[in-house]
Design a protein around this motif. Structure first.
Motif, PDB file in Angstrom:
ATOM      1  N   UNK A 181       0.836  -1.209   0.000  1.00 55.53           N
ATOM      2  CA  UNK A 181       0.000   0.000   0.000  1.00 55.53           C
ATOM      3  C   UNK A 181       0.868   1.255   0.000  1.00 55.53           C
ATOM      4  N   UNK A 182       1.956   1.218   0.776  1.00 51.10           N
ATOM      5  CA  UNK A 182       2.868   2.355   0.833  1.00 51.10           C
ATOM      6  C   UNK A 182       3.538   2.586  -0.526  1.00 51.10           C
ATOM      7  N   UNK A 183       3.998   1.520  -1.160  1.00 47.04           N
ATOM      8  CA  UNK A 183       4.636   1.660  -2.476  1.00 47.04           C
ATOM      9  C   UNK A 183       3.645   2.189  -3.508  1.00 47.04           C
ATOM     10  N   UNK A 184       2.402   1.760  -3.425  1.00 52.55           N
ATOM     11  CA  UNK A 184       1.361   2.253  -4.333  1.00 52.55           C
ATOM     12  C   UNK A 184       1.150   3.753  -4.119  1.00 52.55           C
ATOM     13  N   UNK A 185       1.133   4.169  -2.868  1.00 57.47           N
ATOM     14  CA  UNK A 185       0.969   5.587  -2.537  1.00 57.47           C
ATOM     15  C   UNK A 185       2.151   6.407  -3.041  1.00 57.47           C
ATOM     16  N   UNK A 186       3.360   5.874  -2.885  1.00 62.88           N
ATOM     17  CA  UNK A 186       4.564   6.565  -3.349  1.00 62.88           C
ATOM     18  C   UNK A 186       4.562   6.690  -4.867  1.00 62.88           C
ATOM     19  N   UNK A 199       8.923 -13.496  -6.475  1.00 63.51           N
ATOM     20  CA  UNK A 199       8.399 -14.814  -6.850  1.00 63.51           C
ATOM     21  C   UNK A 199       6.979 -14.963  -6.315  1.00 63.51           C
ATOM     22  N   UNK A 200       6.426 -13.856  -5.770  1.00 62.60           N
ATOM     23  CA  UNK A 200       5.096 -13.884  -5.165  1.00 62.60           C
ATOM     24  C   UNK A 200       4.069 -13.207  -6.080  1.00 62.60           C
ATOM     25  N   UNK A 201       3.153 -13.992  -6.608  1.00 61.27           N
ATOM     26  CA  UNK A 201       2.136 -13.429  -7.501  1.00 61.27           C
ATOM     27  C   UNK A 201       1.192 -12.496  -6.749  1.00 61.27           C
ATOM     28  N   UNK A 202       1.088 -12.667  -5.443  1.00 59.66           N
ATOM     29  CA  UNK A 202       0.256 -11.768  -4.637  1.00 59.66           C
ATOM     30  C   UNK A 202       0.758 -10.331  -4.758  1.00 59.66           C
ATOM     31  N   UNK A 203       2.081 -10.161  -4.750  1.00 57.19           N
ATOM     32  CA  UNK A 203       2.681  -8.831  -4.881  1.00 57.19           C
ATOM     33  C   UNK A 203       2.327  -8.231  -6.245  1.00 57.19           C
ATOM     34  N   UNK A 207      -0.013  -4.806  -6.744  1.00 58.01           N
ATOM     35  CA  UNK A 207       0.726  -3.575  -7.008  1.00 58.01           C
ATOM     36  C   UNK A 207       1.003  -3.268  -8.474  1.00 58.01           C
ATOM     37  N   UNK A 208       1.246  -4.281  -9.289  1.00 58.17           N
ATOM     38  CA  UNK A 208       1.805  -4.041 -10.622  1.00 58.17           C
ATOM     39  C   UNK A 208       0.754  -3.679 -11.674  1.00 58.17           C
ATOM     40  N   UNK A 209       1.168  -2.837 -12.634  1.00 63.36           N
ATOM     41  CA  UNK A 209       0.359  -2.533 -13.822  1.00 63.36           C
ATOM     42  C   UNK A 209       0.595  -3.577 -14.906  1.00 63.36           C
ATOM     43  N   UNK A 305      -9.119  -8.224  -6.208  1.00 63.25           N
ATOM     44  CA  UNK A 305      -8.930  -6.932  -6.871  1.00 63.25           C
ATOM     45  C   UNK A 305      -7.509  -6.873  -7.426  1.00 63.25           C
ATOM     46  N   UNK A 306      -7.356  -6.389  -8.655  1.00 62.05           N
ATOM     47  CA  UNK A 306      -6.035  -6.234  -9.260  1.00 62.05           C
ATOM     48  C   UNK A 306      -5.578  -4.792  -9.140  1.00 62.05           C
ATOM     49  N   UNK A 307      -4.271  -4.595  -9.184  1.00 64.58           N
ATOM     50  CA  UNK A 307      -3.717  -3.250  -9.015  1.00 64.58           C
ATOM     51  C   UNK A 307      -4.156  -2.299 -10.119  1.00 64.58           C
ATOM     52  N   UNK A 308      -4.394  -2.828 -11.332  1.00 63.20           N
ATOM     53  CA  UNK A 308      -4.803  -1.966 -12.444  1.00 63.20           C
ATOM     54  C   UNK A 308      -6.315  -1.758 -12.485  1.00 63.20           C
TER      55      UNK A 308
END
Length: 346
Positions: A181-186, A199-203, A207-209, A305-308
């Motif tokens: 959440x912090x990285x998304x805010x940054x 190696x974590x698909x959760x990350x 977060x990723x686009x 929910x996906x990051x995009x």
């Protein structure tokens, strides 16, 4: 913008040449959060280390904002490295320094005056939620707080690119989500380009686009996260996605499924997959209204929910009723663009 053009990296070892990265072509747009996922030894860390000159390609080109950087040396390379911040898996903090002093450290190395670097370090501590902990030492911090220090330190030189190298692998699930959440805010506040190695698909999902999947030094699949999650093509990608979003059948659920199949062997056990606006559509209600003779048992389901901003979901149901209506129900699901997979009995 970051471009890898036909990049390869070969290491000489006692047992011969080892190709760590093979002919990689990737484009990462400015401001994107871009994930590179793969198991250990896939080549993802070697690839990303070429962005700051810690590794140089055996062949190919690495270009940032139109400038080739894989052949830089001396002062040019040092200046380039200032534009790239790195967050490490194991924090790499200086244990004899406070939170504030750890954040200041990169500025100290490049000769920033004490008053200026202290002011900046305090601002960054506030940004990552550690404004009240600036005088604490690493031994007094939780794992999540240590990683927040690492993030603040990585931002100290005002980088254009932030590399997250397995930054959440040592954290528990709740703390991982807080850091993401912090990285998304940054990313939103500073419009930074963030490259995630994991190696974590959760990350990736959180977060990723966009995401690139690596195996044996090659990019085997690449694209927007919503596309890769809903329609993975390669077997490795399917394994990663399944581990993250597929419904997990617990022992209790498996027992329920077994009992239902024994009781109604003529029925159909169906896995439904949704994405986008399909998630909000009352599919079960439509089936029930269209085929009143069908008995519909919901076994288990999940929504992610996906990051995009995309959404994906899955649902296990059992359909019991006349054979013709079962066929028509599956046809209706197809018309509704809901993926329906019949689970074979046994």
């Amino acid at each position: 913008m970051i471009e890898f053009k036909q990049v390869s990296k070969t290491f000489a070892t006692a047992s011969g040449q080892v190709a760590a990265v093979k002919n990689v072509d990737l484009t990462i747009n400015a401001g994107e959060v871009y994930g590179i996922v793969g198991f250990s030894g896939a080549g993802k860390s070697t690839l990303v280390r070429m962005l700051n000159g810690l590794e140089t390609p055996t062949s190919g080109e690495v270009i940032i904002n139109g400038k080739r950087i894989d052949n830089l040396k001396g002062k040019e390379l040092r200046d380039q490295r200032k534009k790239i911040g790195i967050i490490f898996q194991h924090f790499n903090l200086l244990w004899s320094r406070t939170v504030l002093e750890n954040i200041e450290f990169p500025l100290e190395l490049v000769g920033v005056a004490k008053e200026e670097r202290r002011k900046k370090a305090k601002h960054l501590a506030e940004l990552v939620g550690l404004g009240e902990r600036i005088n604490a030492y690493p031994s007094q911090l939780s794992g999540g707080q240590k990683q927040r220090v690492g993030i603040a330190r990585a931002l100290a030189t005002d980088p254009d690119i932030l590399i997250s190298d397995e930054a959440t692998s040592a954290l528990d699930p709740q703390t991982t989500d807080e850091v993401l959440d912090l990285l998304d805010e940054i990313n939103e506040k500073l419009n930074l380009t963030i490259v995630i190695i994991t190696h974590e698909m959760h990350v990736i999902r959180r977060l990723a686009d966009k995401v690139a999947v690596m195996e044996n030094g090659q990019v085997i699949e690449e694209g927007p996260v919503s596309e890769v999650f809903t329609h993975p093509k390669e077997e490795l990608t399917k394994r990663f996605v399944s581990a993250e979003v597929d419904t997990k059948q617990t022992t209790d659920v498996k027992q329920v499924v077994t009992n239902l199949l024994e009781k109604n062997p003529q029925g159909k056990l169906v896995e439904l997959k949704f994405h986008g606006q399909q998630v909000e559509r009352p599919v079960i209600n439509e089936l029930s209204k269209s085929f009143p003779e069908l008995e519909i048992s919901i076994l288990e389901g999940s929504i992610h929910q996906l990051a995009d901003k995309g959404t994906i979901g899955s649902l296990f149901v059992q359909l019991v009723g006349p054979v013709e209506q079962l066929k028509e129900a599956l046809t209706l699901l197809e018309k509704l663009q809901v993926e329906a997979k019949v689970i074979e009995h046994g």
